[in-house]
Write a protein that holds these residues in place. Structure first.
Motif, PDB file in Angstrom:
ATOM      1  N   TYR A  53     -24.462-129.451   8.472  1.00 15.09           N
ATOM      2  CA  TYR A  53     -23.354-130.408   8.532  1.00 15.09           C
ATOM      3  C   TYR A  53     -23.618-131.596   7.606  1.00 15.09           C
ATOM      4  O   TYR A  53     -22.742-132.018   6.843  1.00 15.09           O
ATOM      5  CB  TYR A  53     -23.170-130.882   9.972  1.00 15.09           C
ATOM      6  N   ILE A  54     -24.849-132.128   7.666  1.00 19.04           N
ATOM      7  CA  ILE A  54     -25.202-133.261   6.806  1.00 19.04           C
ATOM      8  C   ILE A  54     -25.070-132.886   5.336  1.00 19.04           C
ATOM      9  O   ILE A  54     -24.552-133.664   4.516  1.00 19.04           O
ATOM     10  CB  ILE A  54     -26.633-133.751   7.116  1.00 19.04           C
ATOM     11  N   SER A  55     -25.516-131.687   4.975  1.00 17.85           N
ATOM     12  CA  SER A  55     -25.463-131.261   3.569  1.00 17.85           C
ATOM     13  C   SER A  55     -24.029-131.183   3.057  1.00 17.85           C
ATOM     14  O   SER A  55     -23.766-131.448   1.881  1.00 17.85           O
ATOM     15  CB  SER A  55     -26.163-129.909   3.395  1.00 17.85           C
ATOM     16  N   ASP A  56     -23.085-130.815   3.934  1.00 23.00           N
ATOM     17  CA  ASP A  56     -21.675-130.753   3.534  1.00 23.00           C
ATOM     18  C   ASP A  56     -21.043-132.140   3.466  1.00 23.00           C
ATOM     19  O   ASP A  56     -20.257-132.438   2.561  1.00 23.00           O
ATOM     20  CB  ASP A  56     -20.879-129.877   4.510  1.00 23.00           C
ATOM     21  N   ILE A  57     -21.375-132.988   4.427  1.00 28.56           N
ATOM     22  CA  ILE A  57     -20.774-134.326   4.480  1.00 28.56           C
ATOM     23  C   ILE A  57     -21.222-135.187   3.305  1.00 28.56           C
ATOM     24  O   ILE A  57     -20.411-135.877   2.668  1.00 28.56           O
ATOM     25  CB  ILE A  57     -21.119-135.026   5.818  1.00 28.56           C
ATOM     26  N   ILE A  58     -22.522-135.160   2.994  1.00 32.97           N
ATOM     27  CA  ILE A  58     -23.022-135.997   1.881  1.00 32.97           C
ATOM     28  C   ILE A  58     -22.934-135.267   0.544  1.00 32.97           C
ATOM     29  O   ILE A  58     -23.208-135.856  -0.502  1.00 32.97           O
ATOM     30  CB  ILE A  58     -24.473-136.455   2.132  1.00 32.97           C
ATOM     31  N   ASN A 104     -32.306-122.819   7.657  1.00 33.88           N
ATOM     32  CA  ASN A 104     -31.731-121.495   7.440  1.00 33.88           C
ATOM     33  C   ASN A 104     -30.216-121.586   7.266  1.00 33.88           C
ATOM     34  O   ASN A 104     -29.519-122.120   8.120  1.00 33.88           O
ATOM     35  CB  ASN A 104     -32.044-120.574   8.632  1.00 33.88           C
ATOM     36  N   GLY A 105     -29.741-121.046   6.189  1.00 30.15           N
ATOM     37  CA  GLY A 105     -28.304-121.042   5.933  1.00 30.15           C
ATOM     38  C   GLY A 105     -27.881-122.003   4.847  1.00 30.15           C
ATOM     39  O   GLY A 105     -26.852-121.789   4.189  1.00 30.15           O
ATOM     40  N   ILE A 106     -28.640-123.069   4.620  1.00 29.10           N
ATOM     41  CA  ILE A 106     -28.240-124.041   3.604  1.00 29.10           C
ATOM     42  C   ILE A 106     -28.339-123.432   2.210  1.00 29.10           C
ATOM     43  O   ILE A 106     -27.483-123.671   1.350  1.00 29.10           O
ATOM     44  CB  ILE A 106     -29.088-125.327   3.701  1.00 29.10           C
ATOM     45  N   LEU A 107     -29.375-122.625   1.986  1.00 30.72           N
ATOM     46  CA  LEU A 107     -29.486-121.948   0.690  1.00 30.72           C
ATOM     47  C   LEU A 107     -28.305-121.001   0.480  1.00 30.72           C
ATOM     48  O   LEU A 107     -27.755-120.907  -0.621  1.00 30.72           O
ATOM     49  CB  LEU A 107     -30.812-121.181   0.608  1.00 30.72           C
ATOM     50  N   ASP A 108     -27.897-120.314   1.547  1.00 30.04           N
ATOM     51  CA  ASP A 108     -26.714-119.451   1.457  1.00 30.04           C
ATOM     52  C   ASP A 108     -25.469-120.274   1.142  1.00 30.04           C
ATOM     53  O   ASP A 108     -24.625-119.864   0.342  1.00 30.04           O
ATOM     54  CB  ASP A 108     -26.496-118.695   2.774  1.00 30.04           C
ATOM     55  N   GLY A 109     -25.341-121.423   1.803  1.00 34.31           N
ATOM     56  CA  GLY A 109     -24.189-122.289   1.551  1.00 34.31           C
ATOM     57  C   GLY A 109     -24.130-122.739   0.106  1.00 34.31           C
ATOM     58  O   GLY A 109     -23.050-122.752  -0.514  1.00 34.31           O
ATOM     59  N   ALA A 111     -25.500-121.140  -2.436  1.00 31.24           N
ATOM     60  CA  ALA A 111     -25.194-119.959  -3.247  1.00 31.24           C
ATOM     61  C   ALA A 111     -23.696-119.639  -3.217  1.00 31.24           C
ATOM     62  O   ALA A 111     -23.092-119.316  -4.251  1.00 31.24           O
ATOM     63  CB  ALA A 111     -25.994-118.756  -2.746  1.00 31.24           C
ATOM     64  N   PHE A 112     -23.072-119.743  -2.044  1.00 33.65           N
ATOM     65  CA  PHE A 112     -21.631-119.498  -1.943  1.00 33.65           C
ATOM     66  C   PHE A 112     -20.839-120.541  -2.727  1.00 33.65           C
ATOM     67  O   PHE A 112     -19.798-120.231  -3.312  1.00 33.65           O
ATOM     68  CB  PHE A 112     -21.196-119.502  -0.477  1.00 33.65           C
ATOM     69  N   ASP A 113     -21.316-121.791  -2.713  1.00 35.21           N
ATOM     70  CA  ASP A 113     -20.666-122.840  -3.519  1.00 35.21           C
ATOM     71  C   ASP A 113     -20.682-122.466  -4.994  1.00 35.21           C
ATOM     72  O   ASP A 113     -19.682-122.600  -5.704  1.00 35.21           O
ATOM     73  CB  ASP A 113     -21.388-124.180  -3.339  1.00 35.21           C
ATOM     74  N   VAL A 114     -21.833-122.017  -5.460  1.00 42.06           N
ATOM     75  CA  VAL A 114     -22.010-121.699  -6.880  1.00 42.06           C
ATOM     76  C   VAL A 114     -21.244-120.434  -7.264  1.00 42.06           C
ATOM     77  O   VAL A 114     -20.586-120.391  -8.317  1.00 42.06           O
ATOM     78  CB  VAL A 114     -23.503-121.543  -7.210  1.00 42.06           C
ATOM     79  N   LEU A 115     -21.294-119.418  -6.427  1.00 42.05           N
ATOM     80  CA  LEU A 115     -20.683-118.128  -6.753  1.00 42.05           C
ATOM     81  C   LEU A 115     -19.168-118.121  -6.565  1.00 42.05           C
ATOM     82  O   LEU A 115     -18.465-117.351  -7.228  1.00 42.05           O
ATOM     83  CB  LEU A 115     -21.306-117.023  -5.899  1.00 42.05           C
ATOM     84  N   GLY A 116     -18.670-118.946  -5.657  1.00 39.06           N
ATOM     85  CA  GLY A 116     -17.227-118.970  -5.400  1.00 39.06           C
ATOM     86  C   GLY A 116     -16.725-117.625  -4.896  1.00 39.06           C
ATOM     87  O   GLY A 116     -17.353-116.980  -4.056  1.00 39.06           O
ATOM     88  N   SER A 117     -15.617-117.167  -5.455  1.00 44.81           N
ATOM     89  CA  SER A 117     -15.029-115.895  -5.011  1.00 44.81           C
ATOM     90  C   SER A 117     -15.890-114.692  -5.389  1.00 44.81           C
ATOM     91  O   SER A 117     -15.734-113.604  -4.832  1.00 44.81           O
ATOM     92  CB  SER A 117     -13.627-115.736  -5.611  1.00 44.81           C
ATOM     93  N   HIS A 118     -16.796-114.876  -6.353  1.00 43.74           N
ATOM     94  CA  HIS A 118     -17.678-113.774  -6.774  1.00 43.74           C
ATOM     95  C   HIS A 118     -18.727-113.445  -5.715  1.00 43.74           C
ATOM     96  O   HIS A 118     -19.412-112.421  -5.823  1.00 43.74           O
ATOM     97  CB  HIS A 118     -18.380-114.129  -8.085  1.00 43.74           C
ATOM     98  N   ALA A 119     -18.862-114.311  -4.695  1.00 41.53           N
ATOM     99  CA  ALA A 119     -19.855-114.076  -3.656  1.00 41.53           C
ATOM    100  C   ALA A 119     -19.619-112.763  -2.927  1.00 41.53           C
ATOM    101  O   ALA A 119     -20.552-112.141  -2.429  1.00 41.53           O
ATOM    102  CB  ALA A 119     -19.850-115.235  -2.654  1.00 41.53           C
ATOM    103  N   SER A 328     -22.534-121.457   7.181  1.00 43.32           N
ATOM    104  CA  SER A 328     -23.707-120.603   6.980  1.00 43.32           C
ATOM    105  C   SER A 328     -24.769-120.893   8.033  1.00 43.32           C
ATOM    106  O   SER A 328     -25.377-119.972   8.593  1.00 43.32           O
ATOM    107  CB  SER A 328     -24.292-120.816   5.580  1.00 43.32           C
ATOM    108  N   THR A 329     -24.990-122.177   8.304  1.00 38.25           N
ATOM    109  CA  THR A 329     -25.982-122.533   9.321  1.00 38.25           C
ATOM    110  C   THR A 329     -25.465-122.220  10.732  1.00 38.25           C
ATOM    111  O   THR A 329     -26.247-121.881  11.622  1.00 38.25           O
ATOM    112  CB  THR A 329     -26.360-124.027   9.231  1.00 38.25           C
TER     113      THR A 329
END
Length: 404
Positions: A53-58, A104-109, A111-119, A328-329
């Motif tokens: 949650y913190i990673s998304d808010i900030i 756990n899950g922040i790295l996935d989050g 990666a999904f940000d970077v990949l976008g729809s290609h995820a 993700s988390t």
């Protein structure tokens, strides 16, 4: 990105399944191990979603990853010192404190940000590197543990943690492309509430929780069973991980095709069938048939691989803009923290009261009930479609129990 996932897998392998070996060397019982693992999961439950949650808010997933990785490594390393890990209470407190920094899950989050729809097609091809390093790491660490002692696990864990931190500082930008694009716009909290209050999403999370319980019994206590009841060596335990990941790799690589071709329900049915066969098979093993466990562990690739590619694709579809870290988390919290934690506590208790073999049967029966429920739902849906002539409107949110 691939190298970060690779390092994550090999770093986790230095503790991961071998935590149970460490606790046994310290003289802890199966019940005490189950209690530690269970409470660790409870702490992880709060911490994981909080950091997401913190990673998304900030909008600073990189900063949160670096901070939690550093602090988690420092705390867990305290177990390497005998004067700090001198009693059950001390081991218990240090172990649960290390979970306060689980990410756990922040790295996935990210990666999904970077990949976008290609995820949909590409994330699995990246995630498979974590499976590869997990398998190789567990086998290598098993050899090291047997011949050089557990202290080397901590040394390798720290070294790999330092390398991961250096790579994050060097190659991950302060903000992902999506975080930059959002600028000062805050993610919509109402969208999160709308998704999480949807009934089919609740069904999805409930299923992940039950599967987590089943997997938690296996992951936290299988090595205890193999070493104490079947006389397996640490190297033998590590070798079983190679069998597990051998089929995870092609499943992750073909994530997009599997989801498109078969859909969530079919993938989950196959995953649950494999779990029931595998875990019931544990109860039949004897000392002279121990080698058969390799055949049983192959089915883990289907159990976890199919479950995770289906769950992550479903998570990707329902996640509102800007909330990849949180969702993700959240998925990991339900499956890996609450689910596995409950499985570890209940499994540890059952190990001490009814024995290992009956515990495996109970765990297999739990997932068998879930499997029967899903098959019944699929059949009911097929019959309903045959009896009605009017096509139903599609849900805006993908259903947790779909046929597609």
């Amino acid at each position: 990105m691939k190298f970060l996932y690779f390092l994550t897998g090999i770093s986790n392998s230095t503790w991961g399944r071998f935590g149970a070996i460490y606790y046994m060397e310290k003289g802890l019982t199966a019940g005490e191990i189950g209690l530690i693992e269970g409470v660790m999961s409870c702490v992880e439950t709060v911490a994981t979603v909080l950091w997401g949650y913190i990673s998304d808010i900030i909008k600073r997933k990189r900063g949160v990853l670096i901070f939690t990785k550093l602090m988690g490594t420092l705390v867990l390393t305290m177990l390497a010192f005998d004067f700090l890990a001198s009693s059950f209470t001390n081991i218990f407190l240090i172990s649960i404190a290390s979970q306060a920094f689980m990410n756990n899950g922040i790295l996935d989050g990210w990666a999904f940000d970077v990949l976008g729809s290609h995820a949909k097609d590409e994330w699995g091809k990246i995630r498979l590197f974590q499976a590869i390093s997990w398998g190789l790491g567990c086998f290598g660490i098993a050899f090291i543990t047997d011949y050089y002692g557990f202290v080397w696990n901590f040394i390798l864990y720290d070294c790999l943690g330092i390398i991961s931190l250096m790579l994050m500082l060097k190659f991950i930008t302060v903000q992902s492309s999506l975080e930059k694009a959002m600028g000062d716009v805050a993610p919509d909290r109402r969208a999160v509430c709308q998704v999480l209050c949807n009934g089919v999403v609740m069904n999805f999370l409930a299923e992940m929780w039950i599967m987590g319980m089943g997997v938690g019994v296996v992951e936290k206590l299988l090595y205890v069973y193999m070493v104490e009841d079947l006389g397996a060596s640490t190297i033998f335990c590590g070798a079983t991980i190679l069998a597990q990941v051998s089929f995870e790799i092609p499943i992750f690589y073909n994530m997009g095709w599997l989801n498109t071709k078969f859909g969530y329900s079919t993938l989950m049915i196959v995953s649950q069938v494999c779990y029931v066969v595998r875990v019931w098979g544990y109860s039949l093993l004897q000392t002279d048939t121990l080698n058969w466990i390799f055949l049983l562990e192959i089915s883990h690739g289907f159990t976890f691989g199919l479950l995770w590619v289906a769950a992550k694709e479903y998570q990707r579809k329902i996640t509102p803009l800007g909330w990849q870290g949180t969702f993700s988390t959240l998925l990991w919290m339900i499956y890996g923290s609450v689910g596995k934690g409950a499985g570890a506590i209940i499994g540890g208790y059952l190990f001490d009261t009814i024995g290992a073999r009956d515990t495996w049967k109970c765990s297999a029966a739990l997932i068998a009930v879930l499997l029967v429920s899903r098959v019944a739902y699929v059949l009911f849906t097929l019959i309903s479609k045959c009896l009605t002539a009017r096509p139903k409107e599609k849900e805006k949110v993908p259903t947790a129990w779909p046929l597609v």
